[in-house]
Design an enzyme around this catalytic site. Sequence first.
Site, PDB file in Angstrom:
ATOM      1  N   SER A  48       0.843  -1.206   0.000  1.00  0.00           N
ATOM      2  CA  SER A  48       0.000   0.000   0.000  1.00  0.00           C
ATOM      3  C   SER A  48       0.873   1.249   0.000  1.00  0.00           C
ATOM      4  O   SER A  48       0.741   2.123   0.847  1.00  0.00           O
ATOM      5  CB  SER A  48      -0.964   0.024   1.197  1.00  0.00           C
ATOM      6  OG  SER A  48      -1.881  -1.025   1.081  1.00  0.00           O
ATOM      7  N   HIS A  49       1.772   1.266  -0.931  1.00  0.00           N
ATOM      8  CA  HIS A  49       2.626   2.436  -1.126  1.00  0.00           C
ATOM      9  C   HIS A  49       3.290   2.328  -2.508  1.00  0.00           C
ATOM     10  O   HIS A  49       3.192   1.289  -3.172  1.00  0.00           O
ATOM     11  CB  HIS A  49       3.693   2.530  -0.019  1.00  0.00           C
ATOM     12  CG  HIS A  49       4.569   1.334   0.088  1.00  0.00           C
ATOM     13  ND1 HIS A  49       4.522   0.453   1.139  1.00  0.00           N
ATOM     14  CD2 HIS A  49       5.523   0.850  -0.751  1.00  0.00           C
ATOM     15  CE1 HIS A  49       5.406  -0.506   0.960  1.00  0.00           C
ATOM     16  NE2 HIS A  49       6.019  -0.291  -0.180  1.00  0.00           N
TER      17      HIS A  49
END
Length: 134
Positions: A48-49
């Site tokens: 999630s980046h």
Amino acid sequence: MKAKLIDLKKIYDMRGSMLVFENGHNLPFELKRSYFIYDIPSDSSRGSHAHINLNQIIIAASGSFEVEVDDGEHKKTFLLNNPSKALFLPKMHWRVILKFSTGSICLVYASAIYDESDYIRNYDEFKKRVLLSS
Ligand code: T46
């Protein structure tokens, strides 16, 4: 989308199989760091980046998992379930890793040493940066 699966050359005989990672040979960047993630609960999600400059290769060294990749324009889900099929994940690709099988190991080779300032952990900021660079 520049993320893609890479076929690694397997060296095998009756004793088992081997995969080699070597600078200047079978990798799209020079290795600076490696880490692996293990003991992963099946309902866990990692990532999630995106990274500003970091290039990486992700391998399911054991078991399987999925990697949802988003370059800001297109999205694609890669299933990793075979150590000889590695995912090349270049800079500026948002990634979410999920659906881990029991006992899976997520092995990563990276083009730079760890640097928290290289991370974009906010999706809106990621989209803004993609728009600015296009
Ligand atoms: C990625 C996916 C596949 C370090 O101190 N050194 C390191 O080299 C790394 C990778 C992490 N850390 C620290 C930073 C955090 O305090 O370990 C902690 C967990 O890191 P993070 O939440 O970033 O872990 P993941 O699994 O969400 O992401 C990692 C990588 O950071 C990332 O680049 O693509 O694995």
